[in-house]
Design a protein around this motif. Structure first.
Motif, mmCIF file in Angstrom:
data_model
loop_
_atom_site.group_PDB
_atom_site.id
_atom_site.type_symbol
_atom_site.label_atom_id
_atom_site.label_comp_id
_atom_site.label_asym_id
_atom_site.label_seq_id
_atom_site.Cartn_x
_atom_site.Cartn_y
_atom_site.Cartn_z
ATOM 1 N N PHE A 117 0.023 58.392 31.468
ATOM 2 C CA PHE A 117 0.319 58.161 30.058
ATOM 3 C C PHE A 117 -0.234 56.800 29.619
ATOM 4 O O PHE A 117 -0.517 55.935 30.448
ATOM 5 C CB PHE A 117 1.831 58.226 29.819
ATOM 6 C CG PHE A 117 2.453 59.520 30.271
ATOM 7 C CD1 PHE A 117 2.584 60.582 29.395
ATOM 8 C CD2 PHE A 117 2.903 59.679 31.584
ATOM 9 C CE1 PHE A 117 3.154 61.782 29.815
ATOM 10 C CE2 PHE A 117 3.474 60.875 32.016
ATOM 11 C CZ PHE A 117 3.592 61.929 31.121
ATOM 12 N N ALA A 118 -0.377 56.635 28.321
ATOM 13 C CA ALA A 118 -0.825 55.353 27.768
ATOM 14 C C ALA A 118 0.129 54.939 26.660
ATOM 15 O O ALA A 118 0.598 55.775 25.879
ATOM 16 C CB ALA A 118 -2.247 55.466 27.230
ATOM 17 N N ALA A 119 0.435 53.646 26.582
ATOM 18 C CA ALA A 119 1.357 53.137 25.568
ATOM 19 C C ALA A 119 0.912 51.754 25.117
ATOM 20 O O ALA A 119 0.365 50.980 25.898
ATOM 21 C CB ALA A 119 2.782 53.076 26.125
ATOM 22 N N GLY A 120 1.139 51.468 23.838
ATOM 23 C CA GLY A 120 0.811 50.145 23.310
ATOM 24 C C GLY A 120 -0.630 50.025 22.866
ATOM 25 O O GLY A 120 -1.307 51.011 22.576
ATOM 26 N N ASP A 121 -1.116 48.788 22.829
ATOM 27 C CA ASP A 121 -2.425 48.498 22.243
ATOM 28 C C ASP A 121 -3.585 49.168 22.963
ATOM 29 O O ASP A 121 -4.669 49.307 22.403
ATOM 30 C CB ASP A 121 -2.663 46.986 22.227
ATOM 31 C CG ASP A 121 -1.804 46.259 21.210
ATOM 32 O OD1 ASP A 121 -1.090 46.946 20.460
ATOM 33 O OD2 ASP A 121 -1.847 45.008 21.178
ATOM 34 N N VAL A 122 -3.401 49.578 24.211
ATOM 35 C CA VAL A 122 -4.489 50.202 24.962
ATOM 36 C C VAL A 122 -4.772 51.624 24.465
ATOM 37 O O VAL A 122 -5.844 52.183 24.740
ATOM 38 C CB VAL A 122 -4.149 50.222 26.468
ATOM 39 C CG1 VAL A 122 -3.118 51.307 26.782
ATOM 40 C CG2 VAL A 122 -5.383 50.379 27.327
ATOM 41 N N ARG A 123 -3.892 52.183 23.693
ATOM 42 C CA ARG A 123 -3.984 53.578 23.262
ATOM 43 C C ARG A 123 -4.665 53.685 21.909
ATOM 44 O O ARG A 123 -4.364 52.938 20.982
ATOM 45 C CB ARG A 123 -2.580 54.189 23.191
ATOM 46 C CG ARG A 123 -2.550 55.690 22.959
ATOM 47 C CD ARG A 123 -1.119 56.199 22.893
ATOM 48 N NE ARG A 123 -0.433 55.695 21.714
ATOM 49 C CZ ARG A 123 -0.539 56.260 20.504
ATOM 50 N NH1 ARG A 123 -1.326 57.302 20.325
ATOM 51 N NH2 ARG A 123 0.118 55.757 19.488
ATOM 52 N N ALA A 124 -5.604 54.632 21.776
ATOM 53 C CA ALA A 124 -6.262 54.871 20.497
ATOM 54 C C ALA A 124 -5.233 55.320 19.464
ATOM 55 O O ALA A 124 -4.399 56.175 19.733
ATOM 56 C CB ALA A 124 -7.348 55.932 20.650
ATOM 57 N N GLY A 125 -5.272 54.689 18.292
ATOM 58 C CA GLY A 125 -4.361 55.067 17.229
ATOM 59 C C GLY A 125 -3.023 54.375 17.258
ATOM 60 O O GLY A 125 -2.150 54.690 16.436
ATOM 61 N N SER A 126 -2.835 53.427 18.155
ATOM 62 C CA SER A 126 -1.539 52.735 18.232
ATOM 63 C C SER A 126 -1.363 51.815 17.031
ATOM 64 O O SER A 126 -2.335 51.366 16.410
ATOM 65 C CB SER A 126 -1.441 51.930 19.524
ATOM 66 O OG SER A 126 -2.349 50.849 19.501
ATOM 67 N N VAL A 127 -0.109 51.535 16.704
ATOM 68 C CA VAL A 127 0.219 50.597 15.637
ATOM 69 C C VAL A 127 0.364 49.216 16.265
ATOM 70 O O VAL A 127 1.143 49.037 17.194
ATOM 71 C CB VAL A 127 1.526 51.002 14.924
ATOM 72 C CG1 VAL A 127 1.867 50.004 13.830
ATOM 73 C CG2 VAL A 127 1.381 52.402 14.340
ATOM 74 N N LYS A 128 -0.370 48.262 15.773
ATOM 75 C CA LYS A 128 -0.403 46.938 16.401
ATOM 76 C C LYS A 128 0.805 46.105 15.982
ATOM 77 O O LYS A 128 0.701 45.129 15.228
ATOM 78 C CB LYS A 128 -1.707 46.215 16.050
ATOM 79 C CG LYS A 128 -2.968 46.992 16.431
ATOM 80 C CD LYS A 128 -3.031 47.246 17.936
ATOM 81 C CE LYS A 128 -4.345 47.862 18.365
ATOM 82 N NZ LYS A 128 -4.507 49.271 18.001
ATOM 83 N N ARG A 129 1.982 46.522 16.447
ATOM 84 C CA ARG A 129 3.229 45.811 16.189
ATOM 85 C C ARG A 129 4.047 45.803 17.482
ATOM 86 O O ARG A 129 4.019 46.762 18.260
ATOM 87 C CB ARG A 129 4.039 46.474 15.071
ATOM 88 C CG ARG A 129 3.417 46.355 13.684
ATOM 89 C CD ARG A 129 3.483 44.925 13.170
ATOM 90 N NE ARG A 129 3.009 44.812 11.804
ATOM 91 C CZ ARG A 129 1.751 44.566 11.450
ATOM 92 N NH1 ARG A 129 0.823 44.435 12.402
ATOM 93 N NH2 ARG A 129 1.406 44.450 10.191
ATOM 94 N N VAL A 130 4.781 44.733 17.700
ATOM 95 C CA VAL A 130 5.571 44.615 18.921
ATOM 96 C C VAL A 130 6.626 45.719 18.980
ATOM 97 O O VAL A 130 6.815 46.363 20.017
ATOM 98 C CB VAL A 130 6.233 43.226 19.005
ATOM 99 C CG1 VAL A 130 7.164 43.147 20.210
ATOM 100 C CG2 VAL A 130 5.173 42.134 19.089
ATOM 101 N N ALA A 131 7.308 45.955 17.871
ATOM 102 C CA ALA A 131 8.382 46.956 17.872
ATOM 103 C C ALA A 131 7.833 48.346 18.177
ATOM 104 O O ALA A 131 8.459 49.126 18.910
ATOM 105 C CB ALA A 131 9.097 46.950 16.525
ATOM 106 N N SER A 132 6.668 48.683 17.625
ATOM 107 C CA SER A 132 6.113 50.011 17.890
ATOM 108 C C SER A 132 5.664 50.137 19.340
ATOM 109 O O SER A 132 5.781 51.206 19.948
ATOM 110 C CB SER A 132 4.945 50.298 16.941
ATOM 111 O OG SER A 132 3.877 49.390 17.150
ATOM 112 N N ALA A 133 5.156 49.050 19.926
ATOM 113 C CA ALA A 133 4.765 49.084 21.335
ATOM 114 C C ALA A 133 5.978 49.298 22.228
ATOM 115 O O ALA A 133 5.940 50.101 23.174
ATOM 116 C CB ALA A 133 4.050 47.787 21.712
#
Length: 575
Positions: free
Chosen positions: A524-540
């Motif tokens: 799995f991928a999570a956080g900024d390394v993932r395409a389409g992620s929201v660049k916010r700490v809470a979303s990560a």
């Protein structure tokens, strides 16, 4: 008595009751370490500041019926005590003071606010005072030094070590090897011609001195370098300890999954370099990225997660039975039933050769908060238009004579939070220049000048200053090229994006991929390394929590497959 105390807590309010109860509480609890002063008016306080005595650590100014102009008077006093934390002091129930205080916090005219103590031993009041004192302490040098680095002030390696130790919240002292204090410290260690930087580890039973050490040598000296057993299979292997990796670690470990976390640099990732995150839920006056990350690290650790530092992934292989083996940079291998890639991203480089040669010597990538005190008397350019750039500019404005934010766009509204834009616009030492980019620069031992180009006219100007560059990110996925599907920028594709035409490697199973699942089932991928992620700490953090639900589902499918002889992963070994 004032000469015996290191700093002062100053209470300024015309409200006799608030002044009396607050001063009494501060004196009882902190009087042994701090001089506590109280003044009945700003004029009296201004007069006391001209005399002898310790510097002001905390400036508490009244605001309310007795002090209707308290915020303006507090700002005026704060200009005379720039190292202090400015705090608005209000009566409990004075709700009409809330909006002006929140507005002052938003534009950076105030650091904190407190409700005056209601009873003797008001622990809520003292909890907040302790946080304020911790903030003041973090702004200054000195105190306990678990580690001392002696090196060249602007050596990239010295800067890297200072940044790494600080982000991992290790009490640090630094001495320039060329200074008298640095030479004396080296002589005391018995070193005449050492290989710099020298790292003196002072908290161990026997002091350890390392000359120009690698990260692995430092980890080994800290007792953090525990060899991994390739035969031990974890339920989940988390790669990276930024907000997404920490979120996954906390939830996985708390839910009973055997959790191994591998981190190559420092706890917190890019978020760990933020001096103050104001929009993370639950922290109304903000929290530093390093403190937030370190608290999450301690939480995951307490739940049973195992952390291995100073190493990173270098290869991924998935076997036919659904196990994942990750080769690490130290030559060892970690094995797990599921993997969460949360390696985040690194700051994009400027790509100007003459500036790349001055990295760490006037050109800094990221917030580099450890370098902020050295910016006194300098003009600092912060390059970037996102929240990280805005937070860095606000923090640096507390030290530099002038801060200029350089933005390629014509506006910040699409890339930066409104509260940060308003704060930048309100700070007198900060200005914002739009439609401009860095095109060159020069310097020998240190950056001396930068060349700025106007994107509309093409005109170039040369100015003196220091660069802090925060211009977007590049995912740390090069080691996964050809193994996991990526987009053209290198971000990992997950979920339904894997089903688009032309994606390679292709999704191998009949079932659709889970929302955060990569092209290898169980990874799995999570956080900024993932395409389409929201660049916010809470979303990560949220993605890190969500991925654990998907991990549970995958592990349940693995158990079911083991019982039936079916497969849940790729039909053959992949690497």
């Amino acid at each position: 008595m004032s000469g015996e105390r290191e700093a002062c807590l100053l209470v300024v309010t015309r409200d006799d009751d608030v002044r009396g109860t607050t001063t009494a509480e501060l004196t009882r609890r902190y009087g042994g370490d701090y001089e506590v002063r109280s003044c009945a008016s700003p004029e009296e306080a201004a007069a006391t500041l001209t005399g002898d005595g310790p510097p002001v650590a905390v400036l508490l100014g009244g605001f309310g019926d007795a002090d209707p102009d308290g915020l303006a008077e507090l700002r005026a006093l704060h200009t005379r005590t720039p190292g202090a934390v400015s705090v608005a002091l209000v009566r409990w129930g004075a709700w009409d003071t809330a909006r002006p205080i929140f507005d002052a916090l938003t534009v950076g005219q105030l650091d904190r606010w407190l409700t005056a103590p209601q009873v003797r031993g008001d622990e809520e009041f003292h909890r907040l005072v302790t946080e304020v004192l911790e903030e003041w302490s973090s702004r200054r040098s000195g105190g306990f030094q678990a580690v001392r680095v002696i090196g060249e002030q602007w050596s990239p390696r010295s800067q890297q070590l200072r940044d790494s130790f600080s982000r991992n919240r290790i009490p640090l002292g630094f001495l320039d090897a060329g200074s008298r204090a640095g030479a004396e410290a080296l002589a005391a260690l018995g070193l005449t011609e050492p290989r710099l930087p020298v790292v003196s580890i002072r908290f161990t039973r026997e002091p350890v001195v390392l000359q120009d050490p690698t990260d692995l040598e430092i980890a080994d000296a800290f007792g953090l370098f525990t060899p991994l057993d390739a035969d031990v299979v974890s339920d989940v292997l988390v790669l990276g300890s930024g907000p997404a990796g920490l979120g996954a670690s906390v939830y996985a470990a708390s839910e009973g999954l055997s959790t191994l976390v591998v981190e190559g640099e420092a706890i917190g990732g890019q978020a760990g370099t933020s001096s103050l995150i104001r929009n993370y839920p639950g922290f109304p006056t903000g929290i530093s990225g390093s403190r937030l990350a370190f608290s999450a690290y301690q939480q995951a650790w307490a739940f049973g997660a195992r952390f291995h530092f100073m190493r990173q992934g270098s290869g991924l292989e998935t076997t036919a039975d659904g196990l994942h083996r990750v080769a690490l940079s130290d030559g060892t291998t970690a094995c797990a039933r599921t993997v969460v890639v949360a390696t985040g991203a690194s700051w994009r480089r400027l790509g100007v050769p003459e500036l790349e040669a001055l990295t760490g010597r006037g050109v800094f990538y990221g917030a580099a908060v450890t370098e902020a005190p050295a910016m006194r008397g300098r003009h600092v350019f912060v390059v970037g238009g996102g929240n990280s750039a805005g937070q860095a500019a606000v923090y640096l404005a507390g030290y530099a004579d002038r801060v200029t934010v350089l933005v390629r766009r014509a506006t910040l509204t699409e890339t930066m939070s409104d509260y940060l834009i308003r704060e930048l616009e309100a700070l007198p030492r900060v200005d914002i220049r739009y439609r401009v980019q860095v095109t060159g620069g020069s310097g020998t031992d240190f950056l001396e000048s930068v060349v700025l180009g106007d994107l509309d006219t093409g005109e170039e100007t040369t100015e003196e200053g220091v660069l802090f560059v925060l211009i977007g990110s590049e995912p740390r996925t090069d080691w996964l090229a050809g193994t996991l599907a990526r987009d053209r920028w290198g971000f990992l594709l997950t979920g339904s994006a894997l089903l688009a035409d032309g994606v390679t490697p292709a999704w191998p199973l009949e079932r659709p991929p889970a929302p955060l699942e990569t092209s290898t089932p169980g990874v799995f991928a999570a956080g900024d390394v993932r395409a389409g992620s929201v660049k916010r700490v809470a979303s990560a953090v949220g993605e890190g929590a969500l991925v654990v639900t998907l991990v549970h589902a995958h592990l349940a499918a693995m158990r079911a497959a083991e019982g039936s002889g079916a497969q849940v992963s790729a039909p053959a070994a992949r690497g």
